[in-house]
Design an enzyme around this catalytic site. Structure first.
Site, PDB file in Angstrom:
ATOM      1  CB  ALA A   1      -0.878  -0.011   1.243  1.00 40.46           C
TER       2      ALA A   1
ATOM      3  N   GLY B   1       0.762  -5.479   0.384  1.00 41.37           N
ATOM      4  CA  GLY B   1      -0.329  -5.665  -0.576  1.00 41.37           C
ATOM      5  C   GLY B   1       0.137  -6.273  -1.895  1.00 41.37           C
TER       6      GLY B   1
ATOM      7  CD  GLU C   1      -1.976  -8.372   2.256  1.00 42.96           C
ATOM      8  OE1 GLU C   1      -1.885  -7.181   1.890  1.00 42.96           O
ATOM      9  OE2 GLU C   1      -2.497  -8.717   3.323  1.00 42.96           O
TER      10      GLU C   1
ATOM     11  CD  GLU D   1       1.759  -5.735   5.464  1.00 44.00           C
ATOM     12  OE1 GLU D   1       2.575  -6.637   5.748  1.00 44.00           O
ATOM     13  OE2 GLU D   1       1.088  -5.743   4.417  1.00 44.00           O
TER      14      GLU D   1
HETATM   15  N1  COA Z   1       4.526   3.310  -0.152  1.00 45.02           N
HETATM   16  C1  COA Z   1       4.928   4.507  -0.553  1.00 45.02           C
HETATM   17  N2  COA Z   1       6.142   4.729  -1.113  1.00 45.02           N
HETATM   18  C2  COA Z   1       6.945   3.673  -1.271  1.00 45.02           C
HETATM   19  C3  COA Z   1       6.579   2.368  -0.874  1.00 45.02           C
HETATM   20  C4  COA Z   1       5.296   2.209  -0.290  1.00 45.02           C
HETATM   21  N3  COA Z   1       4.851   1.020   0.089  1.00 45.02           N
HETATM   22  N4  COA Z   1       7.592   1.529  -1.149  1.00 45.02           N
HETATM   23  C5  COA Z   1       8.560   2.273  -1.711  1.00 45.02           C
HETATM   24  N5  COA Z   1       8.178   3.569  -1.780  1.00 45.02           N
HETATM   25  C6  COA Z   1       8.918   4.702  -2.333  1.00 45.02           C
HETATM   26  C7  COA Z   1      10.012   5.194  -1.396  1.00 45.02           C
HETATM   27  O1  COA Z   1       9.490   6.027  -0.399  1.00 45.02           O
HETATM   28  C8  COA Z   1      10.916   5.896  -2.364  1.00 45.02           C
HETATM   29  O2  COA Z   1      10.336   7.137  -2.688  1.00 45.02           O
HETATM   30  P1  COA Z   1      11.289   8.461  -2.845  1.00 45.02           P
HETATM   31  O3  COA Z   1      12.227   8.112  -3.968  1.00 45.02           O
HETATM   32  O4  COA Z   1      10.337   9.540  -3.191  1.00 45.02           O
HETATM   33  O5  COA Z   1      12.008   8.615  -1.536  1.00 45.02           O
HETATM   34  C9  COA Z   1      10.835   5.036  -3.616  1.00 45.02           C
HETATM   35  O6  COA Z   1       9.628   4.300  -3.485  1.00 45.02           O
HETATM   36  C10 COA Z   1      11.978   4.063  -3.749  1.00 45.02           C
HETATM   37  O7  COA Z   1      12.052   3.273  -2.558  1.00 45.02           O
HETATM   38  P2  COA Z   1      13.371   3.166  -1.651  1.00 45.02           P
HETATM   39  O8  COA Z   1      12.941   2.827  -0.270  1.00 45.02           O
HETATM   40  O9  COA Z   1      14.237   4.365  -1.818  1.00 45.02           O
HETATM   41  O10 COA Z   1      14.077   1.917  -2.367  1.00 45.02           O
HETATM   42  P3  COA Z   1      14.991   0.797  -1.687  1.00 45.02           P
HETATM   43  O11 COA Z   1      15.531   0.006  -2.830  1.00 45.02           O
HETATM   44  O12 COA Z   1      15.946   1.381  -0.718  1.00 45.02           O
HETATM   45  O13 COA Z   1      13.954  -0.111  -0.840  1.00 45.02           O
HETATM   46  C11 COA Z   1      11.906  -1.319  -0.447  1.00 45.02           C
HETATM   47  C12 COA Z   1      12.898  -0.783  -1.485  1.00 45.02           C
HETATM   48  C13 COA Z   1      10.712  -1.888  -1.244  1.00 45.02           C
HETATM   49  C14 COA Z   1      12.549  -2.437   0.369  1.00 45.02           C
HETATM   50  C15 COA Z   1      11.448  -0.179   0.492  1.00 45.02           C
HETATM   51  O14 COA Z   1      11.003   0.904  -0.304  1.00 45.02           O
HETATM   52  C16 COA Z   1      10.324  -0.538   1.429  1.00 45.02           C
HETATM   53  O15 COA Z   1      10.566  -1.159   2.463  1.00 45.02           O
HETATM   54  N6  COA Z   1       9.082  -0.143   1.076  1.00 45.02           N
HETATM   55  C17 COA Z   1       7.918  -0.322   1.961  1.00 45.02           C
HETATM   56  C18 COA Z   1       7.445  -1.754   1.972  1.00 45.02           C
HETATM   57  C19 COA Z   1       6.291  -1.922   2.954  1.00 45.02           C
HETATM   58  O16 COA Z   1       6.397  -1.677   4.119  1.00 45.02           O
HETATM   59  N7  COA Z   1       5.137  -2.348   2.396  1.00 45.02           N
HETATM   60  C20 COA Z   1       3.932  -2.550   3.188  1.00 45.02           C
HETATM   61  C21 COA Z   1       3.116  -1.329   3.175  1.00 45.02           C
HETATM   62  S1  COA Z   1       1.669  -1.461   4.194  1.00 45.02           S
END
Ligand code: COA
Length: 261
Positions: free
Chosen positions: A67, A112, A115, A135
């Site tokens: 999400a 998500g 999921e 999460e």
């Molecule tokens: N929601 C909103 N933005 C997200 C996102 C999410 N679920 N997942 C990634 N992004 C955004 C980051 O904030 C970043 O944005 P920015 O460039 O404007 O700062 C961009 O996507 C790139 O992500 P980044 O974190 O810089 O890449 P990374 O390679 O270091 O890490 C992930 C990748 C996927 C491991 C990490 O982004 C992450 O943990 N995301 C959240 C996953 C999560 O918790 N999902 C469950 C949500 S309920």
């Protein structure tokens, strides 16, 4: 917000690929994206030209990273609850789609994203796939059915590892666990998905829709009840055009021509 958050592409005749398209945000599922997904699912459900649906993520980093966490900010309970109700409805709709679905996962499928993949019938992972339900790190829990669908798919100890330790499954591990039907190199994803879709196109559509329902619903019923469901379906399929066509075609050593009736 434009209409391009979900791209549509005909991979093969009868095979539609929907691509989550926010690569700069790891294809995070925003509200507009969920709404476009629902509209696409509604049209796929009733479009006879679409036999098989494939879900994929744009770019090479993510399928969907969950999400859109930015929408969760500010303790806005009503908006948060509305998103949860809406996404649950759309995820359930994906799971219940009366056509086969394939999740083509390259890179991150988190929250998500994982999921959504669990709502699809077949999961194909590349070597870079990373599947997780993180999460808990946000102080939350999955809301798109993850605690239940993952547990049903792989059992409670693996599900606990994924959720309580935040452990990500690699594509290879998902394949080893039987969660992914196939593991392929990143560059081979399209051709691997196309091969599965071609195989799916050979199965009679009504039979496919019914077997899909039995696979999803059967395990929640007692065995004799589920067996009765199966038998009722088989007796019904036998009397359809496609049931008779399949038998005749086999006996006359020709390819069947299924009509979905
Ligand atoms: N929601 C909103 N933005 C997200 C996102 C999410 N679920 N997942 C990634 N992004 C955004 C980051 O904030 C970043 O944005 P920015 O460039 O404007 O700062 C961009 O996507 C790139 O992500 P980044 O974190 O810089 O890449 P990374 O390679 O270091 O890490 C992930 C990748 C996927 C491991 C990490 O982004 C992450 O943990 N995301 C959240 C996953 C999560 O918790 N999902 C469950 C949500 S309920």
């Amino acid at each position: 917000m434009g209409d391009d958050l979900i791209l549509r592409h005909e991979l093969l005749t009868g095979v539609l690929r929907l691509t989550f398209n926010r690569p700069d945000k790891m294809n995070a599922l925003s509200t507009p994206m969920i709404r476009q997904l629902e509209a696409a699912l509604d049209s796929v459900a009733t479009d006879p030209a679409v036999r098989i649906l494939v879900l994929a993520g744009a770019g090479d980093k993510a399928f969907v990273a969950g999400a859109d966490i930015a929408e969760y900010q500010g303790n806005r309970h009503a908006a948060f609850a509305a998103y949860q109700f809406e996404s649950r409805r759309v995820f359930d709709k994906l799971e219940a789609l009366p056509k086969p679905t394939i999740a083509a996962v390259r890179g991150y499928a988190l929250g998500g994203g994982f999921e959504l993949a669990l709502c699809c019938d077949i999961l194909i992972c590349t070597e870079s796939a990373r599947l997780g339900l993180p999460e808990g790190r946000l102080g939350l829990c999955p809301g798109g059915g993850g605690t239940q669908r993952l547990t049903r798919a792989v059992g409670r100890t693996i599900a606990a590892d994924v959720m309580l330790a935040g452990w990500r499954l690699t594509g290879a591990r998902a394949h080893q666990l039987g969660l992914a039907a196939e593991l392929c190199a990143d560059a081979a994803l399209d051709e691997t998905v196309a091969a599965r879709a071609r195989a799916m196109l050979k199965i009679a559509p009504l039979a496919q829709a019914e077997m899909k329902r039995l696979i999803r619903q059967g395990p929640d019923a007692a065995l004799p009840v589920a067996q009765s469901l199966e038998q009722e379906v088989l007796l019904r399929l036998y009397q359809t055009h496609d049931g008779q066509e399949g038998i005749e075609a086999f006996l006359h050593k020709r390819e069947p021509v299924f009509r979905g009736e």
